[in-house]
Design a protein around this motif. Structure first.
Motif, PDB file in Angstrom:
ATOM      1  N   GLU A 171       0.827  -1.201   0.000  1.00 30.06           N
ATOM      2  CA  GLU A 171       0.000   0.000   0.000  1.00 30.06           C
ATOM      3  C   GLU A 171       0.866   1.258   0.000  1.00 30.06           C
ATOM      4  O   GLU A 171       0.574   2.215  -0.732  1.00 30.06           O
ATOM      5  N   ARG A 172       1.937   1.257   0.811  1.00 26.98           N
ATOM      6  CA  ARG A 172       2.840   2.414   0.844  1.00 26.98           C
ATOM      7  C   ARG A 172       3.508   2.628  -0.508  1.00 26.98           C
ATOM      8  O   ARG A 172       3.657   3.768  -0.949  1.00 26.98           O
ATOM      9  N   GLU A 173       3.921   1.540  -1.166  1.00 21.04           N
ATOM     10  CA  GLU A 173       4.571   1.655  -2.465  1.00 21.04           C
ATOM     11  C   GLU A 173       3.600   2.166  -3.522  1.00 21.04           C
ATOM     12  O   GLU A 173       3.984   2.925  -4.417  1.00 21.04           O
ATOM     13  N   THR A 174       2.324   1.769  -3.426  1.00 22.14           N
ATOM     14  CA  THR A 174       1.306   2.219  -4.369  1.00 22.14           C
ATOM     15  C   THR A 174       1.069   3.717  -4.209  1.00 22.14           C
ATOM     16  O   THR A 174       0.959   4.453  -5.189  1.00 22.14           O
ATOM     17  N   VAL A 175       1.016   4.177  -2.959  1.00 26.46           N
ATOM     18  CA  VAL A 175       0.799   5.600  -2.670  1.00 26.46           C
ATOM     19  C   VAL A 175       2.004   6.418  -3.132  1.00 26.46           C
ATOM     20  O   VAL A 175       1.859   7.499  -3.690  1.00 26.46           O
ATOM     21  N   ALA A 176       3.207   5.896  -2.919  1.00 29.02           N
ATOM     22  CA  ALA A 176       4.428   6.613  -3.305  1.00 29.02           C
ATOM     23  C   ALA A 176       4.520   6.636  -4.826  1.00 29.02           C
ATOM     24  O   ALA A 176       4.856   7.561  -5.473  1.00 29.02           O
TER      25      ALA A 176
END
Length: 176
Positions: A171-176
């Motif tokens: 999820e963090r990688e998708t947001v970044a």
């Protein structure tokens, strides 16, 4: 505050899964490592940090953690030896780890612990912990023995924690 925050080593890195070496030299390099460990712990919003969590395979941990009365306790223990008091109760609070970022899981640990070792100068220290500090002393000593808190969980719970960690990372990688 002095010291440089270093990246936190994550579950799966070999340095986290093997016992750390005893510190044999109490010098400026050790003091610098301890400063970096405090900076790294504060940067990551932790209450304790073992040297192998920043990739250094030495038996050292730092802490800045409240005891059961909410009083902040701060220090360093080099070459720790954990002593579990004879009379204790289990505390089954949730536990988490900077090296397993995100999820927490209930883990029963004794509510009291005593840790013997040395400070950064080589002087003997004894830290007696209750509440969260007792958990912290046990958790950080486990790190130095090559164990993560998830190694103490039931297999099913461990798998859930690791899956949650991966979901949160994705999820963090998708947001970044």
């Amino acid at each position: 505050m002095t010291g440089t925050a270093r990246p936190i080593t994550l579950v799966g890195e070999p340095v986290l899964h093997r016992p750390c070496a005893d510190v044999e030299t109490f010098d400026d390099a050790l003091a610098e490592l301890v400063d970096d460990m405090f900076a790294s712990m504060y940067e990551a919003n932790g209450v304790g940090l073992a040297a192998n969590q920043i990739g250094v395979g030495l038996r050292v941990f730092v802490y800045d953690c409240p005891d059961e009365d909410g009083v902040a306790q701060k220090g360093v223990v080099v070459n720790p030896v954990l002593e579990m008091p004879e009379h204790r109760h289990l505390d089954d609070s949730e536990e988490g780890c900077l090296s397993v970022p995100g999820p927490h899981a209930p883990l029963a640990r004794p509510d009291r612990a005593v840790c013997h070792g040395f400070d950064v100068t080589g002087a003997p220290v004894t830290v007696e912990g209750t509440g969260l500090l007792a958990r912290c002393l046990q958790h950080e000593t486990d790190h130095l023995d090559g164990k993560l808190y998830i190694d103490r969980l039931a297999k099913r719970v461990r798998k859930r924690v690791l899956a949650e960690m991966e979901e949160m990372r994705a999820e963090r990688e998708t947001v970044a």
